[in-house]
Design a protein around this motif. Structure first.
Motif, mmCIF file in Angstrom:
data_model
loop_
_atom_site.group_PDB
_atom_site.id
_atom_site.type_symbol
_atom_site.label_atom_id
_atom_site.label_comp_id
_atom_site.label_asym_id
_atom_site.label_seq_id
_atom_site.Cartn_x
_atom_site.Cartn_y
_atom_site.Cartn_z
ATOM 1 N N THR A 101 0.861 -1.177 0.000
ATOM 2 C CA THR A 101 0.000 0.000 0.000
ATOM 3 C C THR A 101 0.901 1.231 0.000
ATOM 4 O O THR A 101 1.753 1.381 0.881
ATOM 5 N N VAL A 102 0.740 2.086 -1.001
ATOM 6 C CA VAL A 102 1.508 3.325 -1.084
ATOM 7 C C VAL A 102 0.530 4.491 -1.004
ATOM 8 O O VAL A 102 -0.371 4.613 -1.848
ATOM 9 N N SER A 103 0.699 5.325 0.029
ATOM 10 C CA SER A 103 -0.141 6.509 0.219
ATOM 11 C C SER A 103 0.733 7.739 0.034
ATOM 12 O O SER A 103 1.733 7.899 0.732
ATOM 13 N N THR A 104 0.346 8.593 -0.892
ATOM 14 C CA THR A 104 1.096 9.815 -1.160
ATOM 15 C C THR A 104 0.215 11.013 -0.846
ATOM 16 O O THR A 104 -0.845 11.185 -1.458
ATOM 17 N N PHE A 105 0.638 11.819 0.131
ATOM 18 C CA PHE A 105 -0.084 13.041 0.465
ATOM 19 C C PHE A 105 0.623 14.208 -0.172
ATOM 20 O O PHE A 105 1.822 14.413 0.010
ATOM 21 N N SER A 106 -0.130 15.003 -0.934
ATOM 22 C CA SER A 106 0.391 16.188 -1.603
ATOM 23 C C SER A 106 -0.131 17.428 -0.889
ATOM 24 O O SER A 106 -1.347 17.629 -0.793
ATOM 25 N N VAL A 107 0.795 18.268 -0.402
ATOM 26 C CA VAL A 107 0.403 19.525 0.231
ATOM 27 C C VAL A 107 -0.260 20.433 -0.796
ATOM 28 O O VAL A 107 -1.273 21.072 -0.520
#
Length: 106
Positions: free
Chosen positions: A43-49
């Protein structure tokens, strides 16, 4: 699966990296879940500001241990990938997977 390395790998492992990309700050959280059945999930979670959103990809897989490497076959692809596996610092709560540190979360 075979061997004590496979048994020690069973569980959940996580790595978190903060990066700057093209004026955006992102947090990338990669989680590997390895089951004693030989099944796994990435599982890869990428949060973008910049976007204010989290993007998540989930891939199911199977794994084997072969000569100190974890061989992962994703169920959505015909190819396999191989990562070196080591347990640094004489602990079972941290692994190096392809040279990248992951901490046990479960």
């Amino acid at each position: 699966m075979g061997g004590s390395a496979a048994e020690a790998l069973v569980g959940a492992w996580e790595n978190v990296v903060a990066i700057e990309m093209s004026g955006d700050f992102q947090t990338v959280r990669t989680r590997w879940d390895f089951r004693d059945s030989g099944g796994c999930r990435q599982t890869v979670s990428t949060f973008s500001v910049l976007d204010g959103m989290t993007f998540v990809t989930v891939r199911d897989c199977i794994f084997t241990i072969n000569n100190g490497n974890v061989v992962i076959s994703f169920t959505d692809a015909m190819a396999s990938v191989s990562f070196s596996l080591s347990f640094p610092q004489f602990t079972r709560d941290r692994i190096l997977l392809g040279g990248i540190p992951f901490d046990r979360t479960a």
